[in-house]
Design a protein around this motif. Structure first.
Motif, PDB file in Angstrom:
ATOM      1  N   ALA A  41       0.855  -1.185   0.000  1.00  0.00           N
ATOM      2  CA  ALA A  41       0.000   0.000   0.000  1.00  0.00           C
ATOM      3  C   ALA A  41       0.888   1.231   0.000  1.00  0.00           C
ATOM      4  O   ALA A  41       2.047   1.184   0.423  1.00  0.00           O
ATOM      5  N   MET A  43       0.852   3.730   1.838  1.00  0.00           N
ATOM      6  CA  MET A  43       1.258   4.294   3.117  1.00  0.00           C
ATOM      7  C   MET A  43       2.399   3.543   3.792  1.00  0.00           C
ATOM      8  O   MET A  43       2.954   4.021   4.767  1.00  0.00           O
ATOM      9  N   ARG A  68       0.650  -7.716  -3.915  1.00  0.00           N
ATOM     10  CA  ARG A  68      -0.137  -8.453  -2.925  1.00  0.00           C
ATOM     11  C   ARG A  68      -0.318  -9.871  -3.428  1.00  0.00           C
ATOM     12  O   ARG A  68      -0.603 -10.087  -4.596  1.00  0.00           O
ATOM     13  N   MET A  87      -0.625   1.994  -6.797  1.00  0.00           N
ATOM     14  CA  MET A  87      -1.610   2.667  -5.974  1.00  0.00           C
ATOM     15  C   MET A  87      -1.299   4.161  -5.886  1.00  0.00           C
ATOM     16  O   MET A  87      -0.217   4.561  -5.466  1.00  0.00           O
ATOM     17  N   TRP A 156      -9.950   0.697   8.313  1.00  0.00           N
ATOM     18  CA  TRP A 156      -8.645   0.255   7.816  1.00  0.00           C
ATOM     19  C   TRP A 156      -7.644   0.244   8.953  1.00  0.00           C
ATOM     20  O   TRP A 156      -7.517   1.244   9.627  1.00  0.00           O
ATOM     21  N   ASN A 204     -10.115   4.628  -1.822  1.00  0.00           N
ATOM     22  CA  ASN A 204     -10.335   4.418  -0.394  1.00  0.00           C
ATOM     23  C   ASN A 204      -9.695   5.572   0.378  1.00  0.00           C
ATOM     24  O   ASN A 204      -8.494   5.797   0.268  1.00  0.00           O
ATOM     25  N   VAL A 206      -8.776   6.814   3.947  1.00  0.00           N
ATOM     26  CA  VAL A 206      -8.709   6.344   5.332  1.00  0.00           C
ATOM     27  C   VAL A 206      -8.436   7.536   6.255  1.00  0.00           C
ATOM     28  O   VAL A 206      -7.524   8.328   6.008  1.00  0.00           O
ATOM     29  N   ASP A 227      -4.798   8.819   4.776  1.00  0.00           N
ATOM     30  CA  ASP A 227      -4.111   7.835   3.939  1.00  0.00           C
ATOM     31  C   ASP A 227      -5.103   7.415   2.864  1.00  0.00           C
ATOM     32  O   ASP A 227      -6.106   6.796   3.173  1.00  0.00           O
ATOM     33  N   THR A 228      -4.853   7.779   1.637  1.00  0.00           N
ATOM     34  CA  THR A 228      -5.802   7.353   0.613  1.00  0.00           C
ATOM     35  C   THR A 228      -5.129   6.427  -0.387  1.00  0.00           C
ATOM     36  O   THR A 228      -3.914   6.455  -0.561  1.00  0.00           O
ATOM     37  N   GLY A 229      -5.926   5.606  -1.018  1.00  0.00           N
ATOM     38  CA  GLY A 229      -5.379   4.687  -2.003  1.00  0.00           C
ATOM     39  C   GLY A 229      -6.357   4.470  -3.143  1.00  0.00           C
ATOM     40  O   GLY A 229      -7.517   4.130  -2.923  1.00  0.00           O
TER      41      GLY A 229
HETATM   42  N1  SER Z   1      -4.076   1.983   3.080  1.00  0.00           N
HETATM   43  C1  SER Z   1      -5.342   1.989   2.414  1.00  0.00           C
HETATM   44  C2  SER Z   1      -5.518   0.850   1.441  1.00  0.00           C
HETATM   45  O1  SER Z   1      -4.607   0.114   1.185  1.00  0.00           O
HETATM   46  C3  SER Z   1      -5.513   3.308   1.698  1.00  0.00           C
HETATM   47  O2  SER Z   1      -4.383   3.633   0.991  1.00  0.00           O
HETATM   48  O3  SER Z   1      -6.603   0.680   0.934  1.00  0.00           O
END
Ligand code: SER
Length: 619
Positions: A41, A43, A68, A87, A156, A204, A206, A227-229
């Motif tokens: 991710a 972050m 992943r 991401m 999250w 997403n 967060v 924290d966005t993704g």
């Molecule tokens: N950490 C969150 C995710 O992986 C947002 O970046 O969805």
């Protein structure tokens, strides 16, 4: 039509205009986090900043390379599962919070991307009235399109309030794209939580605002974070009006190349495209296929792609230049290393096709005579003698409707593996772990050997413990700590040794360092150890000196390679243990026999001459 590359660029530019520092993607194997197998991710690389440490800028954005491996079976079968993906994310470290995060996400989607607002739905955590109100009152999203979901979907890490992990967490809010009423199940209550395919989650957000405690309570963090993704492949699918990520320009040219190479349609074309992308990026980031940790995952991906292709000769390595050129603007390292990557992939394909040539007939024979269940010792033979990976055996068995006696197999494997347990506790999940050693002190250093010390901290099954019993595998910190134990880093494995007392001893399997603490991964061979025990710390000098020699040898090897091949030779990875060394380097061609022997002679000459090794301690 916007290309994937343009979307990535616009995202970073948009957030740069909003005062964010554009940060480069971290490597696929996190630089500073031994608890993570792969970066999963955006972050991950900001773990420290999320805990309020080292905050030099308060707003950042990135396009992060991620890997992943949790859903491997789904990759290529569904529209949106990948191993490797990118991401896009924007982050706030104690700076802006929900209001801005939501407003900017909306503005980016409807403004920069030009997606009609009617196409978007959102979800919020059921108790997050604040986020709900922002969407409804400020963004003016109609109430029926703001869905409240529970902690599994809208927290999250997922389920953090009831199940942990401890540490930073928070509610999240997701943005969904609606492909339209006539694309899904048609049920009256169809919404973002429905998995009929009408809705796709693109972003997403967060709101990291809590610090979960071991008792499950959620006190606020000193500083709240964002924290966005947003998966680049997903937003690209939306923008290009296609129903699967594999039909975007991030995949199309690669898929075409795969079809050309194979010479016919293959069912698993998407899977192959996914896996080769992952392998190229991972090898570029210093993870060649191997039998350990991350390398094993890459080995598995290459072998799986090769097997699914049905090809009888290596071909994946020919896909490497294509992948490299698709991404060369943003990840120039792929193009720079493409020959090197290509040769590593080729090598792996060759090895594997040799393996298959020997093992598959044996497997077929076993399958024909086993009456539905393949026995544990047969499986073990395939794995151990023929080198056929267990995942492949189980996939092939499944395809033939056979069962596997994995229990017996596991027992046999366990016996076999007793020696090489190291590394098996690295987790594959991608959320960051709270610091396991939060409560551990940072003892002073001593260079005396053997070292008289006290056991200061024991970590057993990931939690602090007062004792460690015979047979248990634990992590130990002593006071003082020893400066003489080399901690795993720079490709050199950590030192081994022993922790002794009159009625017991532990074998140190590895040493690593985290946040100024030397941690010994050890197994209790005899007796029971308690916190506070007076112990003697002994370094396995022989192994330590073998490792040091192998480390020195990598430098000799590099010098010789540069001498023989030229200054373009750069290290791109290495592994140093007490038994062997491996040195990965960049070079555009296969080395000739002559070059190999020159390098070999040169290294041996330096060793024989006893060229002095100087030692200097620097800060
Ligand atoms: N950490 C969150 C995710 O992986 C947002 O970046 O969805």
């Amino acid at each position: 039509m916007l290309t994937g590359a343009e979307i990535r660029k616009r995202f970073l530019e948009y957030f740069e205009k909003k005062g964010h520092k554009v940060v480069e993607s971290d490597l696929l194997v996190p630089r500073n986090d031994p608890t993570l197998l792969f970066t999963g991710a955006g972050m991950n690389q900001f773990k420290e900043q999320f805990m309020g440490k080292n905050v030099t800028y308060k707003r950042a954005c990135s396009s992060q390379k991620c890997l992943r491996t949790g859903d491997l079976e789904n990759v290529g079968r569904t529209p949106r599962h990948h191993t490797f993906f990118e991401m896009l994310g924007n982050f706030s470290f104690g700076d802006y919070f929900k209001k801005e995060a939501i407003a900017w996400a909306w503005e980016f989607m409807t403004g920069e991307m030009g997606i009609p607002g009617e196409r978007l739905w959102v979800s919020v955590y059921k108790d997050d009235d604040e986020a709900f109100a922002i969407w409804r009152d400020e963004i003016k999203v109609p109430e029926r399109k703001i869905v409240k979901l529970g902690e599994h979907d809208n927290f999250w890490p997922a389920d953090a309030p009831s199940k942990g992990p401890n540490g930073p967490c928070g509610p999240c809010s997701e943005i969904f794209y609606d492909f339209g009423e006539n694309t899904g199940c048609g049920k009256a209550d169809c919404g973002p939580a429905c998995d009929c395919g009408r809705f796709i989650e693109v972003w997403n957000l967060v709101f990291t605002q809590f610090d979960r405690q071991p008792d499950g309570s959620l006190p606020p963090l000193p500083a709240r974070n964002i924290d966005t993704g947003m998966g680049l492949e997903r937003i690209t699918a939306v923008m290009q009006g296609v129903r699967t990520n594999f039909d975007t320009d991030l995949f199309i040219p690669l898929r075409a190349a795969i079809r050309r190479a194979i010479g016919r349609e293959v069912r698993d074309e998407k899977l192959i495209a996914d896996h080769i992308r992952a392998a190229v990026f991972a090898i570029a980031d210093g993870v060649p296929p191997s039998n350990e940790k991350q390398g094993y995952v890459i080995r598995k991906l290459i072998r799986r792609a090769y097997l699914k292709s049905g090809m009888k000769a290596p071909f994946l390595y020919n896909m490497v230049p294509g992948v490299a050129s698709m991404f060369k603007e943003i990840y120039p390292e792929l193009d720079e290393k493409r020959e090197h990557i290509s040769s590593i992939v080729l090598d792996e394909e060759k090895r594997f096709s040799d393996t298959l040539r020997c093992a598959m007939p044996v497997f077929e024979e076993m399958a024909a005579s086993c009456k539905g269940t393949l026995g544990g010792s047969e499986i073990f033979k395939l794995v151990d003698t023929y080198g056929l990976p267990i995942d492949i055996i189980s996939e092939e068995a499944q395809a033939r409707g056979m069962e596997l006696d994995t229990e017996t197999f596991d027992v046999l494997m366990e016996k076999q593996k007793e020696q090489s347990r190291k590394g098996s506790d690295i987790s594959t999940d991608f959320i960051f772990k709270p610091d396991k050693f939060r409560e551990a002190p940072k003892p002073s250093l001593s260079d005396v050997l053997p070292l008289e010390a006290r056991i200061e901290f024991i970590l057993r099954k990931e939690s602090p413990s007062e004792e460690a019993a015979e047979g248990e595998r634990v992590e130990v910190i002593t006071s003082p700590q020893s400066s003489r134990f080399y901690a795993e880093s720079g490709g050199q494995s950590g030192d081994k040794g022993a922790i002794e007392k009159t009625d017991g001893w532990m074998r140190i399997l590895n040493t690593y360092e985290t946040d100024g603490r030397k941690v010994y991964e050890a197994v209790v061979e005899r007796g029971t150890f308690f916190k506070g025990d007076a112990v003697k710390l002994c370094l396995d000098r022989e192994k330590n000196s073998d490792t040091a020699k192998n480390h020195t040898a990598t430098h000799l090897l590099q010098a010789a390679l540069r001498n023989v091949l030229g200054d373009h030779v750069k290290q791109s990875g290495s592994l140093v243990t007490d038994e062997r060394l491996r040195f990965d380097f960049t070079h555009l061609k296969k080395m000739s026999e002559r070059e190999l022997s020159k390098v070999e002679e040169m290294v041996n000459m330096w060793v024989e001459e006893g060229v002095p090794v100087a030692k200097e301690v620097k800060d």
